[in-house]
Design a protein around this motif. Structure first.
Motif, short mmCIF file in Angstrom:
data_model
loop_
_atom_site.label_atom_id
_atom_site.label_comp_id
_atom_site.label_asym_id
_atom_site.label_seq_id
_atom_site.Cartn_x
_atom_site.Cartn_y
_atom_site.Cartn_z
N ASP A 188 5.95 -0.36 25.46
CA ASP A 188 7.17 0.38 25.78
C ASP A 188 6.97 1.21 27.04
N ARG A 189 5.90 0.91 27.77
CA ARG A 189 5.56 1.71 28.96
C ARG A 189 4.70 0.86 29.88
N ALA A 243 -5.33 14.14 23.18
CA ALA A 243 -3.91 14.15 23.54
C ALA A 243 -3.60 13.59 24.93
N TRP A 244 -4.37 12.61 25.36
CA TRP A 244 -3.97 11.80 26.52
C TRP A 244 -3.88 10.34 26.06
N SER A 245 -3.16 9.54 26.82
CA SER A 245 -3.00 8.14 26.41
C SER A 245 -3.02 7.22 27.62
N MET A 246 -3.32 5.97 27.34
CA MET A 246 -3.30 4.95 28.40
C MET A 246 -2.86 3.64 27.76
N THR A 247 -2.62 2.66 28.61
CA THR A 247 -2.11 1.37 28.16
C THR A 247 -2.89 0.30 28.89
N VAL A 248 -3.53 -0.58 28.13
CA VAL A 248 -4.56 -1.43 28.72
C VAL A 248 -4.41 -2.90 28.29
N PRO A 249 -4.59 -3.83 29.24
CA PRO A 249 -4.73 -5.24 28.84
C PRO A 249 -6.19 -5.52 28.49
N GLY A 265 -2.10 8.86 34.63
CA GLY A 265 -1.52 8.27 35.82
C GLY A 265 -0.09 8.70 36.09
N THR A 266 0.46 9.54 35.23
CA THR A 266 1.82 10.04 35.43
C THR A 266 1.78 11.56 35.24
N ASN A 267 2.87 12.21 35.53
CA ASN A 267 2.95 13.64 35.24
C ASN A 267 3.69 13.89 33.93
N GLU A 268 3.84 12.82 33.17
CA GLU A 268 4.66 12.90 31.97
C GLU A 268 3.88 13.27 30.73
#
Ligand SMILES: Nc1nc2c(c(=O)[nH]1)N[C@H]1C(S)=C(S)[C@@H](COP(=O)(O)O)O[C@H]1N2
Ligand SMILES: [Mo]
Length: 314
Positions: free
Chosen positions: A64-65, A137-143, A283-286
């Protein structure tokens, strides 16, 4: 919904090159002579893992991101063996990942010590896009690429008495300075139930972003459990032990009041020192709201039926 931009690295040669270029000259001639009996050259999982060919992307696991930038995901790490700061990528290069042996023992039919490449020969590699949520409390999205942990469980043939799988990281203080810090209970240990290990999401990783998984991210073999806090996802595994007793993990030994066995992502259960309601997207400021089970409830919530009295979310 899968919303993301296609990036350069995602266009693999196999998509950019006509099929015929893949078959050697000789097979092309054979094909012309014998007619269109297409025999694509199958690559062994070792060949695949060696150059990071991720195998077929499994479309079942959608995002979703956008994916996290590769550079960031491979330089912002937690790998306490090489230090407690995030920038350990250079230090981790000291790890020698070949030869690499994996021991599978405990309550199994035939305990075995096997070269990682021999193990890979028995597995079918695929690529999956997963969200990752660290307890910080940080997240990432990885292949990621690799094979389901269920395939390793099948290979191990656990006895009926086996209830847990314990994963253990290498132990070598000579190359891993963090392991000289004697107040930590090395080696890094984690554990899951047999049911969790057999759940379709539990994934043993050999690659990342279509390349072999970098040392700092847990080469040559690491676990990924996307519905749990990241510390469960043991890196650089040398040992799987099938046990009857629940393993006590590295972080549980260090600080049991803050890090438990289950560690399922839940925004409603704060860490004793901070909220888990939102996460900083690398990688974002979100900051975005954290979702229970990190959004993977449809796959895993049933694993915890009847366990409501357990400390499932810490
Ligand atoms: N052996 C080992 N495995 C580990 C860790 C560690 O310090 N040592 N850190 C964990 C934590 S807290 C997280 S968030 C992830 C980080 O994986 P990454 O560096 O590939 O993002 O690895 C997990 N696996
Ligand atoms: Mo983490």
């Amino acid at each position: 919904m899968l919303i993301r931009r296609r990036r350069g690295w995602e266009l693999r040669e196999s998509e950019a090159t006509p099929e015929a270029a893949f078959l050697g000259r000789r097979s092309l001639i054979k094909m012309l002579v014998a007619g269109p009996i297409l025999v694509p050259r199958l690559r062994s999982p070792i060949e695949q893992a060696a150059d990071g060919d991720p195998g077929k992307r499994n479309p079942r696991y959608t995002l979703d991101r956008p994916l996290t930038d590769e550079k960031l995901a491979t330089t912002y790490n937690n790998f306490y063996e090489f230090g407690s700061q995030k920038s350990i990528a250079a230090e981790a290069q000291a790890l020698n990942i070949r030869p690499w042996t994996v021991k599978i023992d405990g309550l199994v039919e035939k305990p075995i010590t096997i070269d990682v490449d021999e193990l890979l020969k028995k597995m079918l590699l695929e690529e999956r896009l997963y969200r990752h949520r660290c307890v910080e409390a940080w997240s990432m999205t990885v292949p990621w690429s690799g094979f389901p942990m269920s395939a390793l469980v099948d290979f191990a043939k656990p006895l009926g008495s086996a209830k847990y799988v314990q994963m253990e990281t290498f132990l070598d203080p000579k190359i891993a300075p963090g392991q000289k810090e004697f107040w930590y209970p090395w080696p890094y240990i984690e554990g899951v139930t047999i049911a969790e290990a057999g759940n379709e999401l539990a994934f043993l990783v050999t690659g990342m972003y279509g390349k072999p998984v970098p040392k700092q991210d847990g080469a040559p073999l690491r676990l990924v459990l996307p519905w749990k806090y990241g510390f469960k996802s043991t890196k650089s595994i040398v040992h799987f032990a099938f046990t009857e007793k629940r393993p006590v993990s590295f972080w549980e030994t260090v600080q049991g009041s803050e890090y438990g066995f289950w560690a399922n992502v839940n925004p409603e259960v704060p860490h004793p020192r901070w909220s888990q309601a939102t996460e900083r997207v690398l990688g974002t400021n979100e900051r975005v709201p954290t979702v229970k089970w990190n959004g993977y409830g449809e796959f895993v919530a049933h694993l915890y039926d009847g366990l409501e009295k357990e400390r499932l979310y810490a």
